[in-house]
Design an enzyme around this catalytic site. Structure first.
Site, PDB file in Angstrom:
ATOM      1  N   CYS A 184       0.827  -1.204   0.000  1.00  0.00           N
ATOM      2  CA  CYS A 184       0.000   0.000   0.000  1.00  0.00           C
ATOM      3  C   CYS A 184       0.868   1.263   0.000  1.00  0.00           C
ATOM      4  O   CYS A 184       1.519   1.558  -0.989  1.00  0.00           O
ATOM      5  CB  CYS A 184      -0.963  -0.054   1.181  1.00  0.00           C
ATOM      6  SG  CYS A 184      -2.395   1.039   1.016  1.00  0.00           S
ATOM      7  N   HIS A 191      -3.531  -5.551   1.224  1.00  0.00           N
ATOM      8  CA  HIS A 191      -2.795  -5.775   2.469  1.00  0.00           C
ATOM      9  C   HIS A 191      -2.736  -7.248   2.850  1.00  0.00           C
ATOM     10  O   HIS A 191      -3.610  -7.737   3.570  1.00  0.00           O
ATOM     11  CB  HIS A 191      -3.499  -5.028   3.619  1.00  0.00           C
ATOM     12  CG  HIS A 191      -3.355  -3.556   3.603  1.00  0.00           C
ATOM     13  ND1 HIS A 191      -2.447  -2.892   4.402  1.00  0.00           N
ATOM     14  CD2 HIS A 191      -4.003  -2.603   2.891  1.00  0.00           C
ATOM     15  CE1 HIS A 191      -2.552  -1.582   4.196  1.00  0.00           C
ATOM     16  NE2 HIS A 191      -3.480  -1.378   3.282  1.00  0.00           N
ATOM     17  N   GLU A 221      -0.835  -8.538   5.038  1.00  0.00           N
ATOM     18  CA  GLU A 221      -0.603  -8.664   6.480  1.00  0.00           C
ATOM     19  C   GLU A 221      -1.906  -8.552   7.263  1.00  0.00           C
ATOM     20  O   GLU A 221      -1.960  -8.887   8.453  1.00  0.00           O
ATOM     21  CB  GLU A 221       0.423  -7.620   6.957  1.00  0.00           C
ATOM     22  CG  GLU A 221      -0.117  -6.231   7.269  1.00  0.00           C
ATOM     23  CD  GLU A 221      -0.552  -5.438   6.037  1.00  0.00           C
ATOM     24  OE1 GLU A 221      -0.603  -6.010   4.937  1.00  0.00           O
ATOM     25  OE2 GLU A 221      -0.850  -4.229   6.198  1.00  0.00           O
TER      26      GLU A 221
END
Lengths: 754, 79, 239
Positions: C86, C203, C205
């Site tokens: 990002c 994302h 994560e």
């Protein structure tokens, strides 16, 4: 009467008092407390500290009646935020605040700075903010000015919250003409801290330095009361921004740096500068500590030239913090702030004499007892009177209802109405996942975040209902508490504490003051019964334009504790083939309902009855059953009644419909019984999905708990079918209903009818 | 010395903001506004002696930081 | 294996990345402050999401000048796997470690939602544990994720197989409806010519545990385990 501002003479006359919003009586009191006439700067300081927003002068006598004690309460009202124990040595620190008027003037920045303000209130206590909720109320959505407000407010909340990296995990958005000129923007923030890490806004230790850190001070937010004496002309007006502009990046730096500083024990007190800026931060920390504070405004970092002490003390520039540092630890504190490219500047020190003393270089420009600004603020017991027409409104004029559409048509219209329709258009603009703690978010009734490092989670919800409160403020407010707590319970969490944001009209009108007092009484009753003490909150008065007040709207934020995060539940039916159980009684009450408003443009009738003991039993039962894994989903019944609730359980389920059959409810005010059954908004009801093998045990548990419960149908199929006493009243394709519900708000916002 | 820097999107880059503004103007009846491109405007306060030095500094700062050469072009004006 | 998680002023997802690496993946992670000039010998460099410098001026435009970026650029040149998520992707674009630029989302709105991406290439350190064509359900949260590159650059990317992820439907079809922000060619993530630097807007994560909605992101982090610095160059050579 004369005063001095930078050597110039300025007369305090009636016009000056009026511009400062200070009454003659208040002025007399100021003179009494100071033992002399005030200088203009001092008058300015009193005017902001004694304003309704800062002093709660019209509301204090009523707020005092709220329950604020509880075994989990670590910090009640009176500090920057409240705090409750949530186990494992951790505390939830939270509060709700309003930023209504600024949001009308400048929607984006008004909402953004509202978010910034409440976030500061949390981290100033040493807690890391981990979740936001917002409660928004706007006028009629078919008017372009309303849409402009919605766009700006939502963009502002997203812009600030996303940038600073705190997830917005839920909230509510409602529409009603009464909010047209006075939108309500209430923002709730929750943070987590270790008990022993909580820092209060208290100044102590004579000789301890007072530090200022954050953005430079400008002329933001100083109201028309700015008097730069002879300098006040057109050029000065241009210099003064009417609206504060938020800087979420600065606040992120401040947040990280302050939390880092507070981990050392180099600070004894911290307070953010919000309303009434430096004046408030200094006087409040001084008052709480029973000490004096002396500062020199020439040391305050300024971003504009030629600022007067008046302007510096009254400025509401954002993203600024006041720290009381332990003497000898200054270098440590400064170093930590430098790491974050922030400059912490010493601007004064703690004294022993209880005075707030403001110097401009060598000269004292303002001086008064701290407590004169805070504890000695006036307390008003304003007259109250039940509004005219109050009784009249509590009857539903069934003869004047006009055409009653078939239930299915009503159903589809309600699903598409702006208050009921999906708010995805709104919450997709908010980052609800950052920090990877969100285990149930927007769309679920309550927002739930896990507490990493423990097995627990915290659930939270904000709720209000202005129509119920108009019809019966005491009752309506109690219903709001019940609804917020019920939403939390439906996620599997036990409600443990509350905060409130009270949005009302002009308190100088006895009808409004009556509404306020009644609402506070209702909140008190409900919070006591449900075991959710109030730990703090906010009052926003004068929400009216041209004598038209908003609906009296107390908004309640409830925090709940989920012992086992993995047990969390949402409103959505997880699979076909489950039984649908209705807890509570369907009494078909339509008073103040979404049905009456949307279909008949009426706000009439009595709000639904509320038996607080029953409500408590229901919530405890739901929490217990979820904890035992016996409920696959749970959703409380609110706006739009049972039909809408059931539909919402099917929406976003991936195509799981439902078929139920419910007994007819008693008819309310002569309205058709089927309509009353489907769309009545009786309190204390929950719709849950239960595995067939668990139904018997669930119903047994309900009976034992004294909670009415019955199996009403099954999940599955691709339709929503609702029968009343065996006769089909609603039978429509899930896809069609869901599309209406899901796309409606976007259509409204584009100026098209749904 | 004061310099003004105008940063605009290169013609080949689609400008969603400019496009939205143009649509809004059209819906307000300003059909004569055929197109809108949104850019950025910076005012630089330069501590230099000559106009040449100012132009050079402004251009360098614009090229390196103020504009993204992949998608933006810039123009410097000295007052 | 040690991951260096670079922290710029305004980074928000640094802790999320740390948590995923340390507590889910079980590997080592260290935070590296933007003023530092060394990456502490980390095996993998991660530039996390957030709003570095408030996204002021342009996303990632100021962060790219941070002292730590010298070390990141050196590591990238040496073949160390570098992942930009990002805002991290935006920083890599601004400093030229990846080609192209980011524009505002085409509908001008910030989007936080789950999307699907199709894995186009498995010959990068961050996709080698995935299957070509695998569809991952990952969250996005951005207002400026509209990837753009001039035609020649785009051409080169496609010819060079440097498009690593594309927005797709759940069934793996790359369509306009599946594209949340207007990126050219539905591009969600790309890699450099040497294939060791990867940037993506979604994302991963945030999708390492089902508790938070999806664990499809694990494959991105897991892929890099076992990869040592220098492998990136080997990958490129064997392409």
């Amino acid at each position: 009467m004369t005063s001095r501002t930078e050597g110039r003479e300025m007369t305090i006359d009636a016009a000056v008092l009026e511009r400062h919003g200070v009454t003659r009586d208040e002025y007399r009191r100021i003179v009494e407390l100071m033992g002399r006439e005030p200088y203009l700067t001092e008058l300015g300081m009193f005017s902001v500290m004694w304003s309704e927003h800062c002093s709660y002068k019209s509301s204090r006598v009523h707020l005092k009646t709220l329950p604020t004690d509880g075994e989990r309460v670590l910090q009640g009202p009176g500090e920057n935020a409240g705090a409750v124990d949530v186990g494992d040595g951790l505390a939830a620190v939270f509060k709700i605040e309003s930023h209504n008027h600024p949001s009308f003037i400048e929607p984006y920045q008004g909402a953004a700075t509202g978010v910034g303000g409440i976030i500061r209130d949390i981290f100033t206590m040493g807690a890391r903010p981990v979740a936001l909720l917002d409660s928004l109320r706007f006028g009629a959505i078919d008017r372009p000015p309303t849409r402009r407000l919605v766009k700006g407010v939502v963009a502002g909340i997203g812009g600030y919250g996303n940038s600073i990296g705190i997830p917005t995990v839920g909230g509510e958005v409602m529409f009603d003409e009464s909010y047209g000129g006075n939108p309500l923007v209430n923002v709730f923030c929750l943070g987590v801290a270790r008990h022993d890490a909580i820092v209060k806004g208290v100044a102590s230790g004579v000789g301890n330095p007072v530090y200022y850190v954050g953005a430079k001070t400008g002329r933001d937010g100083i109201h028309g009361a700015t008097m730069a004496s002879a300098e006040f002309d057109e050029k000065s007006a241009e210099k003064r921004p009417a609206v504060q502009v938020g800087d979420p990046f600065m606040e992120k730096l401040l947040l990280e740096a302050c939390l880092e500083v507070m981990k050392t024990d180099a600070v004894v007190g911290v307070q953010d500068m919000g309303a009434a800026g430096l004046t408030c931060a200094t006087s409040e920390t001084g008052s709480r500590g029973g000490v004096g504070v002396e500062i020199d405004v020439t040391l305050v970092p300024q971003r504009e030239t030629g600022m007067t002490p008046y302007e510096i003390m009254l400025s509401e520039s954002q993203e600024r913090m006041l720290l009381i540092v332990r003497r000898g630890r200054e270098a440590e504190v400064e170093r930590i702030f430098e790491k974050w490219d922030l400059h912490a500047v010493r601007i004064g020190e703690v004294t022993a004499d209880g005075m707030l003393r403001v110097r401009a270089g060598g000269e004292v420009v303002a001086e008064m007892p701290n407590r004169a600004l805070t504890d000695e603020a006036p307390v008003y017991r304003r007259p109250m009177r039940e509004p005219a027409g109050h009784d009249e409104r509590r009857r539903i004029p069934s003869d004047a209802l006009g055409v009653v559409l078939p239930p299915q048509d009503v159903f589809l219209q309600l699903l598409a109405s702006p208050t009921v329709a999906s708010k995805r258009w709104v919450f997709e603009q908010y980052d609800h996942m950052v920090r990877t703690n969100t285990i149930a978010a927007a769309g679920a009734a309550a927002g739930v975040i896990r507490l990493k490092g423990t097995r627990r989670a915290l659930a939270m919800s904000v709720d209000g209902n202005g129509r119920f409160c108009l019809l019966d403020p005491r009752h309506g407010a109690a219903l709001a508490v019940a609804e917020a707590a019920r939403n939390v319970a439906c996620s599997g969490a036990t409600p443990i504490a509350a905060t409130n944001c009270l949005n009302f009209g002009n308190p100088e009108r006895p009808e409004i003051m009556w509404q306020f007092a009644e609402a506070v009484a209702g909140i008190g009753e409900a919070c006591r019964a449900l075991g959710t003490p109030i730990t703090g909150g906010n009052v926003s008065l004068y929400n009216e334009t041209d004598g038209q007040s908003v609906l009296p709207t107390p908004v309640i934020g409830i925090v709940g504790l989920l012992e086992d995060a993995s047990a969390v539940r949402t409103r959505v039916f997880p699979a076909a083939g489950l039984d649908v159980v209705l807890f509570g009684e369907n009494l078909g009450e339509l008073g103040g309902s979404e049905y009456l408003k949307t279909m008949h443009r009426l706000v009439r009738g009595m709000p639904p009855a509320l038996d607080l003991a029953r409500e408590r039993a229901l919530q405890a039962l739901v929490v217990r059953l979820i904890g035992e894994g016996r409920l696959a989903s749970a959703h409380d019944c609110a706006e739009g009644g049972l039909a809408v609730t059931l539909a919402e359980c099917c929406f976003e389920s991936g195509g799981v419909g439902a078929a139920v059959d419910v007994p007819a409810a008693p008819s309310d005010g002569g309205v058709d019984t089927v309509i009353a059954t489907l769309f009545g908004e009786s309190a204390s009801r929950v719709v849950a999905a239960v595995a067939p093998g668990d139904v018997a045990a669930v119903l047994e548990a309900a009976t034992a708990a004294g909670v009415p419960a019955r199996r009403i149908g099954r999940t599955g199929g691709d339709r929503i079918v609702i029968a009343v006493d065996g006769a089909r009243a609603i039978d429509c394709a899930l896809g069609e209903a869901e599309t209406r519900w899901a796309t409606s708000l976007a259509h409204w916002m584009e100026g098209r009818a749904a | 010395m004061k310099a003004r820097v105008f940063v605009t999107l290169k013609p080949s880059v689609f400008d969603p903001q400019g496009h939205t503004i143009a649509e809004a103007l059209h819906s307000l009846g300003y059909g004569a506004v055929a197109d809108v491109r949104q850019g950025k405007y910076f005012e630089l306060d330069l501590d230099v002696e000559s106009r040449e030095a100012a132009e050079k500094l402004a251009a360098e700062v614009s090229d390196r930081v103020l504009a993204n050469p992949v998608i933006e072009s810039f123009r410097v004006e000295l007052s | 294996m040690t991951f260096a998680v670079v922290v710029f002023p305004g980074s928000n997802c640094d802790h999320d990345a740390y948590h995923a690496i340390k507590h889910v993946l079980g590997e080592d992670a260290v935070f590296v402050w933007h003023k530092e000039t060394s990456l502490h010998g980390a095996d993998v460099v991660l530039l996390p999401g957030g709003f570095s410098h408030g996204d002021y001026l342009r996303t990632g435009a100021i962060a790219r000048f941070s002292p730590v970026m010298r070390a990141v650029e050196d590591a990238a040149r040496a073949g160390t796997p570098v992942l930009g998520i990002c805002n991290g992707f935006q920083v890599l674009l601004e400093c030229g470690l990846l080609p192209g630029a980011m524009l505002r989302n085409r509908d001008l709105k910030f989007h936080c939602e789950f999307v699907h991406v199709r894995v186009e290439r498995t010959d990068t350190p961050f996709t080698r544990a995935a299957r070509e064509g695998q569809v991952l359900r990952l969250p996005i949260a951005h207002g400026d994720g509209n990837y753009w590159a001039p035609p020649e650059t785009l051409d080169a990317l496609e010819r060079g197989g440097q498009v690593v992820f594309r927005y797709a439907t759940a069934a793996g079809e790359v369509t306009d409806e599946a594209n949340p922000n207007g990126s050219v060619h539905g591009i969600a993530g790309i890699c450099n010519e040497a294939r060791n630097v990867v940037g993506l807007m979604p994302h991963p994560e945030r999708a390492c545990e089902t508790a938070v909605g999806s664990d499809d992101g694990l494959v991105v982090l897991r892929s890099v385990l076992g990869t040592m610095a220098g492998d990136g160059a080997l990958e490129a050579a064997s392409r």
